[in-house]
Structures are given as structure tokens and as C-alpha cells.
Write a protein that holds these residues in place. Structure first.
Motif, PDB file in Angstrom:
ATOM      1  N   SER A  87     -81.594  -5.193 -42.927  1.00 18.21           N
ATOM      2  CA  SER A  87     -80.818  -3.954 -42.824  1.00 18.21           C
ATOM      3  C   SER A  87     -79.329  -4.130 -43.069  1.00 18.21           C
ATOM      4  O   SER A  87     -78.649  -3.183 -43.470  1.00 18.21           O
ATOM      5  CB  SER A  87     -80.996  -3.345 -41.429  1.00 18.21           C
ATOM      6  N   LEU A  88     -78.826  -5.328 -42.793  1.00 17.72           N
ATOM      7  CA  LEU A  88     -77.378  -5.524 -42.727  1.00 17.72           C
ATOM      8  C   LEU A  88     -76.909  -6.659 -43.631  1.00 17.72           C
ATOM      9  O   LEU A  88     -77.509  -7.738 -43.657  1.00 17.72           O
ATOM     10  CB  LEU A  88     -76.970  -5.843 -41.285  1.00 17.72           C
ATOM     11  N   VAL A  89     -75.824  -6.397 -44.343  1.00 17.94           N
ATOM     12  CA  VAL A  89     -75.053  -7.425 -45.038  1.00 17.94           C
ATOM     13  C   VAL A  89     -73.626  -7.298 -44.515  1.00 17.94           C
ATOM     14  O   VAL A  89     -73.035  -6.217 -44.577  1.00 17.94           O
ATOM     15  CB  VAL A  89     -75.070  -7.227 -46.568  1.00 17.94           C
ATOM     16  N   LEU A  90     -73.092  -8.377 -43.961  1.00 19.15           N
ATOM     17  CA  LEU A  90     -71.761  -8.312 -43.359  1.00 19.15           C
ATOM     18  C   LEU A  90     -71.000  -9.603 -43.637  1.00 19.15           C
ATOM     19  O   LEU A  90     -71.489 -10.690 -43.354  1.00 19.15           O
ATOM     20  CB  LEU A  90     -71.868  -8.087 -41.852  1.00 19.15           C
ATOM     21  N   GLU A  91     -69.816  -9.453 -44.190  1.00 16.54           N
ATOM     22  CA  GLU A  91     -68.889 -10.572 -44.392  1.00 16.54           C
ATOM     23  C   GLU A  91     -67.621 -10.257 -43.612  1.00 16.54           C
ATOM     24  O   GLU A  91     -67.042  -9.189 -43.776  1.00 16.54           O
ATOM     25  CB  GLU A  91     -68.545 -10.736 -45.877  1.00 16.54           C
ATOM     26  N   VAL A  92     -67.217 -11.178 -42.744  1.00 19.49           N
ATOM     27  CA  VAL A  92     -65.974 -10.977 -42.004  1.00 19.49           C
ATOM     28  C   VAL A  92     -65.046 -12.159 -42.231  1.00 19.49           C
ATOM     29  O   VAL A  92     -65.483 -13.303 -42.325  1.00 19.49           O
ATOM     30  CB  VAL A  92     -66.211 -10.770 -40.487  1.00 19.49           C
ATOM     31  N   THR A  93     -63.767 -11.853 -42.331  1.00 14.10           N
ATOM     32  CA  THR A  93     -62.742 -12.869 -42.483  1.00 14.10           C
ATOM     33  C   THR A  93     -62.016 -13.023 -41.153  1.00 14.10           C
ATOM     34  O   THR A  93     -61.609 -12.025 -40.549  1.00 14.10           O
ATOM     35  CB  THR A  93     -61.732 -12.469 -43.576  1.00 14.10           C
ATOM     36  N   LEU A  94     -61.863 -14.259 -40.709  1.00 15.64           N
ATOM     37  CA  LEU A  94     -61.221 -14.528 -39.431  1.00 15.64           C
ATOM     38  C   LEU A  94     -59.752 -14.851 -39.620  1.00 15.64           C
ATOM     39  O   LEU A  94     -59.372 -15.532 -40.583  1.00 15.64           O
ATOM     40  CB  LEU A  94     -61.905 -15.689 -38.713  1.00 15.64           C
ATOM     41  N   GLY A  95     -58.945 -14.377 -38.684  1.00 14.63           N
ATOM     42  CA  GLY A  95     -57.526 -14.685 -38.686  1.00 14.63           C
ATOM     43  C   GLY A  95     -57.222 -15.750 -37.654  1.00 14.63           C
ATOM     44  O   GLY A  95     -58.076 -16.550 -37.269  1.00 14.63           O
ATOM     45  N   SER A  96     -56.012 -15.736 -37.176  1.00 11.12           N
ATOM     46  CA  SER A  96     -55.556 -16.759 -36.236  1.00 11.12           C
ATOM     47  C   SER A  96     -56.017 -16.452 -34.817  1.00 11.12           C
ATOM     48  O   SER A  96     -56.498 -15.363 -34.514  1.00 11.12           O
ATOM     49  CB  SER A  96     -54.027 -16.843 -36.278  1.00 11.12           C
ATOM     50  N   ARG A  97     -55.871 -17.439 -33.971  1.00  5.03           N
ATOM     51  CA  ARG A  97     -56.150 -17.253 -32.549  1.00  5.03           C
ATOM     52  C   ARG A  97     -55.145 -16.241 -31.990  1.00  5.03           C
ATOM     53  O   ARG A  97     -53.957 -16.271 -32.296  1.00  5.03           O
ATOM     54  CB  ARG A  97     -56.020 -18.605 -31.835  1.00  5.03           C
ATOM     55  N   THR A  98     -55.629 -15.331 -31.175  1.00  7.42           N
ATOM     56  CA  THR A  98     -54.776 -14.298 -30.595  1.00  7.42           C
ATOM     57  C   THR A  98     -54.038 -14.829 -29.372  1.00  7.42           C
ATOM     58  O   THR A  98     -54.335 -15.917 -28.864  1.00  7.42           O
ATOM     59  CB  THR A  98     -55.614 -13.079 -30.177  1.00  7.42           C
ATOM     60  N   SER A  99     -53.092 -14.041 -28.877  1.00  6.13           N
ATOM     61  CA  SER A  99     -52.395 -14.437 -27.647  1.00  6.13           C
ATOM     62  C   SER A  99     -53.389 -14.523 -26.489  1.00  6.13           C
ATOM     63  O   SER A  99     -53.266 -15.397 -25.620  1.00  6.13           O
ATOM     64  CB  SER A  99     -51.272 -13.440 -27.325  1.00  6.13           C
ATOM     65  N   LEU A 100     -54.390 -13.650 -26.492  1.00  6.40           N
ATOM     66  CA  LEU A 100     -55.437 -13.742 -25.469  1.00  6.40           C
ATOM     67  C   LEU A 100     -56.188 -15.053 -25.602  1.00  6.40           C
ATOM     68  O   LEU A 100     -56.484 -15.726 -24.607  1.00  6.40           O
ATOM     69  CB  LEU A 100     -56.406 -12.563 -25.603  1.00  6.40           C
ATOM     70  N   ASP A 150     -62.355 -18.344 -25.758  1.00  7.79           N
ATOM     71  CA  ASP A 150     -61.488 -18.314 -26.936  1.00  7.79           C
ATOM     72  C   ASP A 150     -61.595 -16.943 -27.595  1.00  7.79           C
ATOM     73  O   ASP A 150     -62.576 -16.213 -27.390  1.00  7.79           O
ATOM     74  CB  ASP A 150     -61.873 -19.411 -27.936  1.00  7.79           C
ATOM     75  N   HIS A 151     -60.587 -16.597 -28.421  1.00  9.32           N
ATOM     76  CA  HIS A 151     -60.546 -15.270 -29.033  1.00  9.32           C
ATOM     77  C   HIS A 151     -59.719 -15.332 -30.310  1.00  9.32           C
ATOM     78  O   HIS A 151     -58.585 -15.824 -30.291  1.00  9.32           O
ATOM     79  CB  HIS A 151     -59.914 -14.283 -28.033  1.00  9.32           C
ATOM     80  N   ARG A 152     -60.307 -14.884 -31.411  1.00 15.19           N
ATOM     81  CA  ARG A 152     -59.609 -14.851 -32.694  1.00 15.19           C
ATOM     82  C   ARG A 152     -59.714 -13.468 -33.308  1.00 15.19           C
ATOM     83  O   ARG A 152     -60.689 -12.744 -33.081  1.00 15.19           O
ATOM     84  CB  ARG A 152     -60.208 -15.871 -33.672  1.00 15.19           C
ATOM     85  N   ALA A 153     -58.730 -13.118 -34.106  1.00 14.88           N
ATOM     86  CA  ALA A 153     -58.731 -11.824 -34.785  1.00 14.88           C
ATOM     87  C   ALA A 153     -59.664 -11.851 -35.989  1.00 14.88           C
ATOM     88  O   ALA A 153     -59.885 -12.894 -36.601  1.00 14.88           O
ATOM     89  CB  ALA A 153     -57.320 -11.474 -35.237  1.00 14.88           C
ATOM     90  N   VAL A 154     -60.237 -10.696 -36.305  1.00 12.84           N
ATOM     91  CA  VAL A 154     -60.926 -10.481 -37.576  1.00 12.84           C
ATOM     92  C   VAL A 154     -59.986  -9.669 -38.441  1.00 12.84           C
ATOM     93  O   VAL A 154     -59.449  -8.644 -38.007  1.00 12.84           O
ATOM     94  CB  VAL A 154     -62.264  -9.736 -37.372  1.00 12.84           C
ATOM     95  N   THR A 155     -59.773 -10.112 -39.682  1.00 11.88           N
ATOM     96  CA  THR A 155     -58.767  -9.477 -40.529  1.00 11.88           C
ATOM     97  C   THR A 155     -59.341  -8.656 -41.682  1.00 11.88           C
ATOM     98  O   THR A 155     -58.616  -7.874 -42.302  1.00 11.88           O
ATOM     99  CB  THR A 155     -57.811 -10.537 -41.114  1.00 11.88           C
ATOM    100  N   ALA A 156     -60.640  -8.823 -41.984  1.00  9.32           N
ATOM    101  CA  ALA A 156     -61.237  -8.056 -43.079  1.00  9.32           C
ATOM    102  C   ALA A 156     -62.749  -8.082 -42.958  1.00  9.32           C
ATOM    103  O   ALA A 156     -63.325  -8.984 -42.323  1.00  9.32           O
ATOM    104  CB  ALA A 156     -60.820  -8.621 -44.436  1.00  9.32           C
TER     105      ALA A 156
END
Length: 198
Positions: A87-100, A150-156
């Protein structure tokens, strides 16, 4: 009884209105697996689970309008996730580690993963991350605790659900209605140890 699930959770919103939460569990009582929770723009909640056993456990803990048994594959790289199912096709790009994420890494793992610590951090999470809880009640009289480390941002993102294009990355709003706790509104990947007890 107490079960622990170690892994990572990606939560993203999209310009199509579809919100997706992917769990990639490297260690659990059910073995290593990945599952996906999807809420469409119309508010239909779908669970994508790799087996009936996983579906039964997740469905007894969270709320869905429909459940699909289908192979869920997640490939990870230092800066990306690739998720595939029927059902799903998903590509995510990860950014840097957040302040959290920087703050979470200051807490020793054995403390961060404990239900007692999750009880304390729940008071903060309710205020700082609207809709997010680190402890609560789940289905079947279960109690659940989320110990984030740990926690990182997703950018795209890019991809499709049921053949329809997801569009571009957006905040995870409105908050998905799967259970007592939601993913943060800011698209992100969180490393967690989830403890389920009953």
C-alpha cells in the motif's frame, strides 16, 4: 507481564493530508519487524502489519478503522529511510539531531528507558510536545511507557499511499488518532524503548 520493544519511530505529515507513523523494531517479543500506522486526509486510520500476530498485538493496543496484512520493509541509511509495502511507498530524508535529541542523549539509557522516568517526563511532554505522552493506558487494560533516547528532524519526503501521491513534507497535523499518544507535530525520527505492561 511486561514486554519491551526497542527501535525507532518516524512520524511525518504530507501536503496530501496523509499522516504516517512507521515503527521499525529491532528487538521485541515478536521479533524484529516494521509496521505502519496511516491516517488519511478523510480521517480513516489504517494499520499495515507484516503478520496476523503483529496485527493482533498492535490492534489490541491502538485504534484503527481497517487492518491490512502486508509485508513492510524498511531500509535505513545515515540520512534516509525507505519504506515499502503493497500500500505504501515512502522515502524520508533525515536532518540533524534536534535540541530535544541533544537533551535526551544526556540521560543514561537505563534511566531513560525506565517506566519511572517515563512517568516523570510525561508531565513535560504534555506541555512541550502537544499531543505527545510518554505514559498512558492502552487497550486491554495495558499500560504503555515511551522511553525516548534520541530525536532527529525529518527534512523531506516523497512517496504514495494506495497509488496516490503523498505530496511534500508537512507538520503532522491534525494529530493522528491511533491511541493515547501521538507523534510530535514536527516531522521526526525518535529512538525509543516502548514498555507495555498488564
Amino acid at each position: 507481564m511486561r514486554n519491551r520493544f526497542r527501535g525507532e519511530i518516524v512520524g511525518v505529515g504530507s501536503s496530501s493530508g496523509v499522516r504516517v507513523v512507521v515503527g521499525r523494531w529491532t528487538s521485541s517479543p515478536l521479533g524484529a519487524f516494521a509496521d505502519v500506522m496511516v491516517e488519511t486526509a478523510a480521517g480513516h486510520r489504517v494499520l499495515l502489519a507484516p503478520s496476523a500476530q503483529v496485527a493482533e498485538f498492535v490492534e489490541s493496543t491502538y485504534s484503527f478503522d481497517s487492518v491490512r496484512i502486508e509485508d513492510v520493509r524498511v531500509e535505513t541509511a545515515p540520512d534516509a529511510w525507505s519504506v515499502r509495502s503493497r500500500s505504501l511507498v515512502l522515502e524520508v530524508t533525515l536532518g540533524s539531531r534536534t535540541s530535544l535529541g541533544l537533551l535526551l542523549r544526556l540521560v543514561p539509557a537505563r534511566i531513560a528507558e525506565s517506566p519511572a522516568w517515563c512517568t516523570v517526563t510525561d508531565l513535560v511532554a504534555r506541555v512541550v510536545l502537544r499531543g505527545v505522552r510518554t505514559r498512558g493506558t492502552a487497550g486491554g487494560g495495558r499500560r504503555e511507557y515511551y522511553g525516548a533516547t534520541d530525536h532527529r528532524a525529518v527534512t523531506a519526503l516523497s512517496g504514495s499511499f494506495d497509488g496516490a501521491d503523498l505530496g511534500e513534507l508537512r507538520p503532522v497535523r491534525p494529530s493522528p488518532r491511533f491511541g493515547f499518544s501521538s507523534t510530535p507535530a514536527s516531522p521526526s525520527v525518535t529512538r525509543v524503548v516502548t514498555t507495555v505492561s498488564w
